[in-house]
Motif scaffolding. Structure first.
Motif, PDB file in Angstrom:
ATOM      1  N   PHE A   1       0.791  -1.225   0.000  1.00  0.00           N
ATOM      2  CA  PHE A   1       0.000   0.000   0.000  1.00  0.00           C
ATOM      3  C   PHE A   1       0.826   1.281   0.000  1.00  0.00           C
ATOM      4  CE2 PHE A   1      -2.335  -3.171   2.686  1.00  0.00           C
ATOM      5  CZ  PHE A   1      -3.290  -3.517   1.742  1.00  0.00           C
ATOM      6  N   LYS A   2       2.133   1.182   0.065  1.00  0.00           N
ATOM      7  CA  LYS A   2       2.987   2.334   0.341  1.00  0.00           C
ATOM      8  C   LYS A   2       2.894   3.405  -0.739  1.00  0.00           C
ATOM      9  CE  LYS A   2       7.592   3.376   2.094  1.00  0.00           C
ATOM     10  NZ  LYS A   2       8.920   2.815   2.440  1.00  0.00           N
ATOM     11  N   LEU A   3       2.638   4.648  -0.296  1.00  0.00           N
ATOM     12  CA  LEU A   3       2.550   5.812  -1.170  1.00  0.00           C
ATOM     13  C   LEU A   3       3.329   6.972  -0.548  1.00  0.00           C
ATOM     14  CD1 LEU A   3      -1.319   5.723  -1.805  1.00  0.00           C
ATOM     15  CD2 LEU A   3       0.432   4.967  -3.412  1.00  0.00           C
ATOM     16  N   ASP A   4       3.808   7.901  -1.391  1.00  0.00           N
ATOM     17  CA  ASP A   4       4.481   9.097  -0.880  1.00  0.00           C
ATOM     18  C   ASP A   4       3.473  10.158  -0.437  1.00  0.00           C
ATOM     19  OD1 ASP A   4       7.049   8.082  -1.341  1.00  0.00           O
ATOM     20  OD2 ASP A   4       7.001   8.762  -3.439  1.00  0.00           O
ATOM     21  N   LYS A   5       2.335  10.173  -1.126  1.00  0.00           N
ATOM     22  CA  LYS A   5       1.281  11.114  -0.788  1.00  0.00           C
ATOM     23  C   LYS A   5      -0.070  10.423  -0.854  1.00  0.00           C
ATOM     24  CE  LYS A   5       3.539  15.420  -2.219  1.00  0.00           C
ATOM     25  NZ  LYS A   5       3.415  16.664  -3.030  1.00  0.00           N
ATOM     26  N   VAL A   6      -0.962  10.831   0.022  1.00  0.00           N
ATOM     27  CA  VAL A   6      -2.336  10.334   0.024  1.00  0.00           C
ATOM     28  C   VAL A   6      -3.255  11.489  -0.335  1.00  0.00           C
ATOM     29  CG1 VAL A   6      -4.207   9.428   1.460  1.00  0.00           C
ATOM     30  CG2 VAL A   6      -1.888   8.502   1.700  1.00  0.00           C
ATOM     31  N   HIS A   7      -3.771  11.470  -1.556  1.00  0.00           N
ATOM     32  CA  HIS A   7      -4.629  12.558  -2.056  1.00  0.00           C
ATOM     33  C   HIS A   7      -3.966  13.914  -1.834  1.00  0.00           C
ATOM     34  CE1 HIS A   7      -7.873   9.717  -2.839  1.00  0.00           C
ATOM     35  NE2 HIS A   7      -7.690   9.233  -1.632  1.00  0.00           N
ATOM     36  N   GLY A   8      -2.657  13.974  -2.097  1.00  0.00           N
ATOM     37  CA  GLY A   8      -1.910  15.224  -2.030  1.00  0.00           C
ATOM     38  C   GLY A   8      -1.268  15.527  -0.692  1.00  0.00           C
ATOM     39  N   VAL A   9      -1.569  14.767   0.322  1.00  0.00           N
ATOM     40  CA  VAL A   9      -1.013  14.997   1.656  1.00  0.00           C
ATOM     41  C   VAL A   9       0.228  14.123   1.849  1.00  0.00           C
ATOM     42  CG1 VAL A   9      -1.421  14.768   4.139  1.00  0.00           C
ATOM     43  CG2 VAL A   9      -3.229  15.634   2.642  1.00  0.00           C
ATOM     44  N   PRO A  10       1.368  14.703   2.268  1.00  0.00           N
ATOM     45  CA  PRO A  10       2.576  13.897   2.504  1.00  0.00           C
ATOM     46  C   PRO A  10       2.304  12.777   3.507  1.00  0.00           C
ATOM     47  CG  PRO A  10       3.078  16.240   2.583  1.00  0.00           C
ATOM     48  CD  PRO A  10       1.581  16.137   2.524  1.00  0.00           C
ATOM     49  N   CYS A  11       2.804  11.596   3.175  1.00  0.00           N
ATOM     50  CA  CYS A  11       2.493  10.429   3.996  1.00  0.00           C
ATOM     51  C   CYS A  11       3.752   9.596   4.235  1.00  0.00           C
ATOM     52  CB  CYS A  11       1.424   9.573   3.323  1.00  0.00           C
ATOM     53  SG  CYS A  11       0.908   8.157   4.316  1.00  0.00           S
ATOM     54  N   THR A  12       3.926   9.162   5.470  1.00  0.00           N
ATOM     55  CA  THR A  12       5.018   8.272   5.853  1.00  0.00           C
ATOM     56  C   THR A  12       4.430   6.940   6.309  1.00  0.00           C
ATOM     57  OG1 THR A  12       6.382  10.132   6.576  1.00  0.00           O
ATOM     58  CG2 THR A  12       6.986   7.946   7.398  1.00  0.00           C
ATOM     59  N   TYR A  13       4.981   5.847   5.784  1.00  0.00           N
ATOM     60  CA  TYR A  13       4.530   4.515   6.183  1.00  0.00           C
ATOM     61  C   TYR A  13       5.521   3.918   7.180  1.00  0.00           C
ATOM     62  CZ  TYR A  13       0.715   4.168   2.833  1.00  0.00           C
ATOM     63  OH  TYR A  13      -0.465   4.352   2.155  1.00  0.00           O
ATOM     64  N   VAL A  14       4.982   3.304   8.224  1.00  0.00           N
ATOM     65  CA  VAL A  14       5.783   2.701   9.286  1.00  0.00           C
ATOM     66  C   VAL A  14       5.296   1.280   9.524  1.00  0.00           C
ATOM     67  CG1 VAL A  14       6.451   2.848  11.722  1.00  0.00           C
ATOM     68  CG2 VAL A  14       6.142   4.944  10.377  1.00  0.00           C
ATOM     69  N   LYS A  15       6.236   0.359   9.706  1.00  0.00           N
ATOM     70  CA  LYS A  15       5.875  -1.027  10.015  1.00  0.00           C
ATOM     71  C   LYS A  15       5.506  -1.141  11.501  1.00  0.00           C
ATOM     72  CE  LYS A  15       7.152  -3.191   6.103  1.00  0.00           C
ATOM     73  NZ  LYS A  15       6.389  -4.184   5.344  1.00  0.00           N
ATOM     74  N   PRO A  16       4.500  -1.916  11.838  1.00  0.00           N
ATOM     75  CA  PRO A  16       4.161  -2.100  13.254  1.00  0.00           C
ATOM     76  C   PRO A  16       5.161  -3.004  13.951  1.00  0.00           C
ATOM     77  CG  PRO A  16       2.788  -3.505  11.897  1.00  0.00           C
ATOM     78  CD  PRO A  16       3.599  -2.668  10.939  1.00  0.00           C
ATOM     79  N   ALA A  17       5.368  -2.755  15.239  1.00  0.00           N
ATOM     80  CA  ALA A  17       6.178  -3.660  16.052  1.00  0.00           C
ATOM     81  C   ALA A  17       5.312  -4.828  16.490  1.00  0.00           C
ATOM     82  CB  ALA A  17       6.727  -2.923  17.269  1.00  0.00           C
ATOM     83  N   ILE A  18       5.913  -5.982  16.592  1.00  0.00           N
ATOM     84  CA  ILE A  18       5.156  -7.186  16.925  1.00  0.00           C
ATOM     85  C   ILE A  18       4.529  -7.094  18.310  1.00  0.00           C
ATOM     86  CG2 ILE A  18       5.405  -9.673  17.399  1.00  0.00           C
ATOM     87  CD1 ILE A  18       7.356  -9.790  15.069  1.00  0.00           C
ATOM     88  N   ASP A  19       5.196  -6.401  19.244  1.00  0.00           N
ATOM     89  CA  ASP A  19       4.661  -6.320  20.603  1.00  0.00           C
ATOM     90  C   ASP A  19       3.562  -5.272  20.756  1.00  0.00           C
ATOM     91  OD1 ASP A  19       6.081  -3.981  20.471  1.00  0.00           O
ATOM     92  OD2 ASP A  19       7.448  -4.443  22.123  1.00  0.00           O
TER      93      ASP A  19
END
Length: 271
Positions: A99-117
């Motif tokens: 799903f990773k994108l640089d922007k979501v409908h023009g808004v800057p977006c950062t993707y982060v992986k969840p921690a298992i805990d």
């Protein structure tokens, strides 16, 4: 073999007391679960809950501006479209790379992986809005994640969360159209989690009466992108709230709302 009786009856929340080893196994099973059900193909993907989110969630915050917004399990971020002009920066936590994108409908977006805990890699009070729609039932340690969402939310901030409150069938067996591990969160247990974490409930509403999406499905139309369908759904969900039960064992038991929608606030008065 583990006895799931108390979990299937809704007396306990399956997964909430798992060890880290058990959580790791769950995480591996669910990592690509949503993407594998078809969401990973953006060309055919359609977000189907805009009207539902406006009615039960976004209308309570529509006049606010948000500097930093967190979406837990928000995939492409399409759920933010109704308020996208009110968002300055977006962060999405998702285990999948689909799903990773640089922007979501023009808004800057950062993707982060969840921690298992379940711990979140953000400072306390980092976000003024958190949105978590249909995600927690894919996660084992719900209480831990809810505490983390509260910690990362600024005072005066809001959390929007929607989750199924029925078992969704016996998760120890394969279920067509569902991921391997997902299960609903019993409403009484969910209410206790919300209370124990410290949230103020701005609004609690029941939604997704099964008859509504089934009728619209015959016409190939997403029911919860229709304002009319959402209004009817809200009426029927309220009318049949007396019939809520986690595990349906008779036909009459299936005539009830299957999800809850919360608008939760983190206020200074809880200090």
């Amino acid at each position: 073999m583990q006895d799931n009786t108390r979990y299937l009856l809704g007396e306990k929340l399956f997964g909430d007391d798992f060890t880290i080893e058990e959580i790791e196994k769950w995480y591996r099973d669910e990592k690509e679960g949503y993407a594998d059900l078809g969401a990973g193909d953006k060309s055919s993907y359609q977000y189907s809950y805009h009207a539902l989110n406006r009615f039960h969630g976004f209308k309570y915050i529509r006049h606010r501006k948000f500097k930093n917004v967190l979406g837990l399990g928000s995939a492409y971020g399409d759920e933010f479209l109704p308020i996208i002009n009110n968002i300055e920066r977006l962060t999405i936590i998702d285990p999948s790379d689909s799903f990773k994108l640089d922007k979501v409908h023009g808004v800057p977006c950062t993707y982060v992986k969840p921690a298992i805990d379940g711990k979140l890699p953000f400072a306390e009070g980092a976000f003024d809005l958190v949105v978590c729609l249909g995600v927690l039932h894919h996660i084992p340690n719900v209480s831990t994640v809810m505490n983390e969402l509260y910690r990362c939310l600024s005072y005066g901030g809001a959390l929007l969360v929607r989750e199924p409150i029925i078992s969704m069938g016996d998760w120890s067996r394969p279920r067509p159209g569902l991921t391997k591990r997902e299960r609903g969160i019993p409403l009484d247990i969910f209410r206790d989690i919300v209370k124990n974490v410290g949230f103020e409930i701005k609004n609690e509403s029941l939604c997704i009466f099964p008859l509504i999406p089934r009728l619209y499905q015959r016409f190939g139309v997403p029911a919860f992108n229709s304002s009319f369908a959402v209004y009817v759904d809200a009426f029927l969900s309220q009318l049949f709230r007396w019939n809520i039960r986690y595990n349906a064992t008779r036909l009459i038991h299936k005539f009830r709302p299957v999800s809850v929608y919360y608008v939760l606030l983190k206020n200074n008065e809880h200090l």
